[in-house]
Scaffold this active site. Sequence first.
Site, PDB file in Angstrom:
ATOM      1  CG  HIS A  36      45.118  33.617 -16.038  1.00 21.09           C
ATOM      2  ND1 HIS A  36      44.346  32.488 -16.186  1.00 21.09           N
ATOM      3  CD2 HIS A  36      44.668  34.228 -14.916  1.00 21.09           C
ATOM      4  CE1 HIS A  36      43.453  32.431 -15.189  1.00 21.09           C
ATOM      5  NE2 HIS A  36      43.632  33.479 -14.406  1.00 21.09           N
TER       6      HIS A  36
ATOM      7  CG  ASP B 143      40.078  32.483 -12.711  1.00 22.88           C
ATOM      8  OD1 ASP B 143      40.979  33.086 -13.306  1.00 22.88           O
ATOM      9  OD2 ASP B 143      40.278  31.744 -11.726  1.00 22.88           O
TER      10      ASP B 143
ATOM     11  CD  GLU C  50      46.721  33.013 -12.414  1.00 17.89           C
ATOM     12  OE1 GLU C  50      46.638  33.810 -11.478  1.00 17.89           O
ATOM     13  OE2 GLU C  50      46.006  31.995 -12.459  1.00 17.89           O
ATOM     14  CD  GLU C  51      43.716  29.582 -12.342  1.00 14.63           C
ATOM     15  OE1 GLU C  51      44.138  29.508 -11.166  1.00 14.63           O
ATOM     16  OE2 GLU C  51      42.707  30.243 -12.677  1.00 14.63           O
TER      17      GLU C  51
ATOM     18  CG  ASP D 155      43.228  36.586 -12.754  1.00 14.30           C
ATOM     19  OD1 ASP D 155      42.285  35.923 -13.236  1.00 14.30           O
ATOM     20  OD2 ASP D 155      44.072  36.103 -11.965  1.00 14.30           O
TER      21      ASP D 155
ATOM     22  CG  HIS E 284      39.673  28.215  -9.032  1.00  8.27           C
ATOM     23  ND1 HIS E 284      40.822  28.264  -8.270  1.00  8.27           N
ATOM     24  CD2 HIS E 284      39.887  29.072 -10.067  1.00  8.27           C
ATOM     25  CE1 HIS E 284      41.687  29.113  -8.817  1.00  8.27           C
ATOM     26  NE2 HIS E 284      41.138  29.621  -9.900  1.00  8.27           N
TER      27      HIS E 284
HETATM   28  N1  PHE Z   1      44.745  34.734  -9.636  1.00  6.90           N
HETATM   29  C1  PHE Z   1      43.594  34.082  -9.058  1.00  6.90           C
HETATM   30  C2  PHE Z   1      43.140  33.012 -10.005  1.00  6.90           C
HETATM   31  O1  PHE Z   1      43.371  33.079 -11.185  1.00  6.90           O
HETATM   32  C3  PHE Z   1      42.469  35.039  -8.844  1.00  6.90           C
HETATM   33  C4  PHE Z   1      42.613  35.768  -7.545  1.00  6.90           C
HETATM   34  C5  PHE Z   1      43.342  36.930  -7.476  1.00  6.90           C
HETATM   35  C6  PHE Z   1      42.006  35.297  -6.439  1.00  6.90           C
HETATM   36  C7  PHE Z   1      43.482  37.594  -6.275  1.00  6.90           C
HETATM   37  C8  PHE Z   1      42.133  35.949  -5.216  1.00  6.90           C
HETATM   38  C9  PHE Z   1      42.886  37.106  -5.136  1.00  6.90           C
HETATM   39  O2  PHE Z   1      42.538  32.064  -9.566  1.00  6.90           O
HETATM   40 ZN    ZN Z   2      41.922  31.010 -11.067  1.00  8.05          ZN
HETATM   41 ZN    ZN Z   3      42.638  33.986 -12.677  1.00 10.10          ZN
END
Ligand code: PHE
Ligand code: ZN
Ligand code: ZN
Length: 297
Positions: A86, A98, A131-132, A160, A260
């Site tokens: 993403h 991220d 994605e978020e 990711d 984050h």
């Molecule tokens: N997909 C989450 C994100 O982009 C990352 C994540 C994946 C966090 C799996 C915890 C477990 O913030």
């Molecule tokens: Zn994230």
């Molecule tokens: Zn992510």
Amino acid sequence: AAEQGAEAAIIYNNVEGELNGTLGGADAGVIPTAGVTKATGAELVERAGTTATLDLRASFDEITTENVIAETRTGREDNVVMAGAHLDSVDEGAGINDNGTGSAGLLSTALSMGGTPDVNNAVRFAWWGAEESGLIGSTEYVKGLSFQEQLDIAMYLNFDMIGSPNAGYFTYDGDDSDGVGAGPGPHGSAQIEQDFVEAMRNQGIEVEGTDFNGRSDYGQFIAEGIPAGGLFTGAGGVKTEEQAAKWGGEAGVAYDPNYHTAEDNLDNVDRSALIRNTRAMAEVVDHYGQTTEEVNG
Ligand code: PHE
Ligand code: ZN
Ligand code: ZN
Ligand code: ZN
């Protein structure tokens, strides 16, 4: 109050998939219409699964965003190897780990292959949007395919967060050997896990499984029964003593303490984790470009 209820309905309609299923029939009575606080789509999804009431944004702007898709000119189009990362971040920061890391690793893999590689299977790269906000880009993409187009995808590989500053080394647990959570991935996912295990072992790293918990863009792919896998260096989870002993880094500290936040910046990436994971990504993508026999049978 009526107006805020209407906004809530719009948010529900914008958050795809399970949330619609979960909340589609929700009684407006459970929606707090006063003193609402700000929440992201991802938080909404999380809370929807775990609590009876939701905090909703008092207002929001509807925006349009895009996926970026690129595919080799060569290779079978009825046996496509997909790899994705993403491209968006949360509002709080730049999202370098991220998910600048996954996006960059994917780009270097694509560039290293070129547009007309000598492959048997087409390779399709996806840089997902939104994605978020609840896996929106990838979910819309998969749902927008015809049944035949879904069948033409041999597998989906997800990247990711692959440069967490206190890196763990994880691959999605296709065989559910950890025995927790969501269970195994679709048939073929165990083989994908094994291929990532080997690609990392070739670099001296013993990876662990991470649960297919549906929290990244592979979600809609596995929902449609498409084999999946990928790499992950950890988010808010805390590194154990045992993991610090085999991987280095600090026990008792999150894999990504800046997850984050505004501190998810260029200074807070473990570049050797990023390079190792990118090498494994390139090796595995390359291999599946030649054959998906072991995965698809
Ligand atoms: N997909 C989450 C994100 O982009 C990352 C994540 C994946 C966090 C799996 C915890 C477990 O913030
Ligand atoms: Zn994230
Ligand atoms: Zn992510
Ligand atoms: Zn496993």
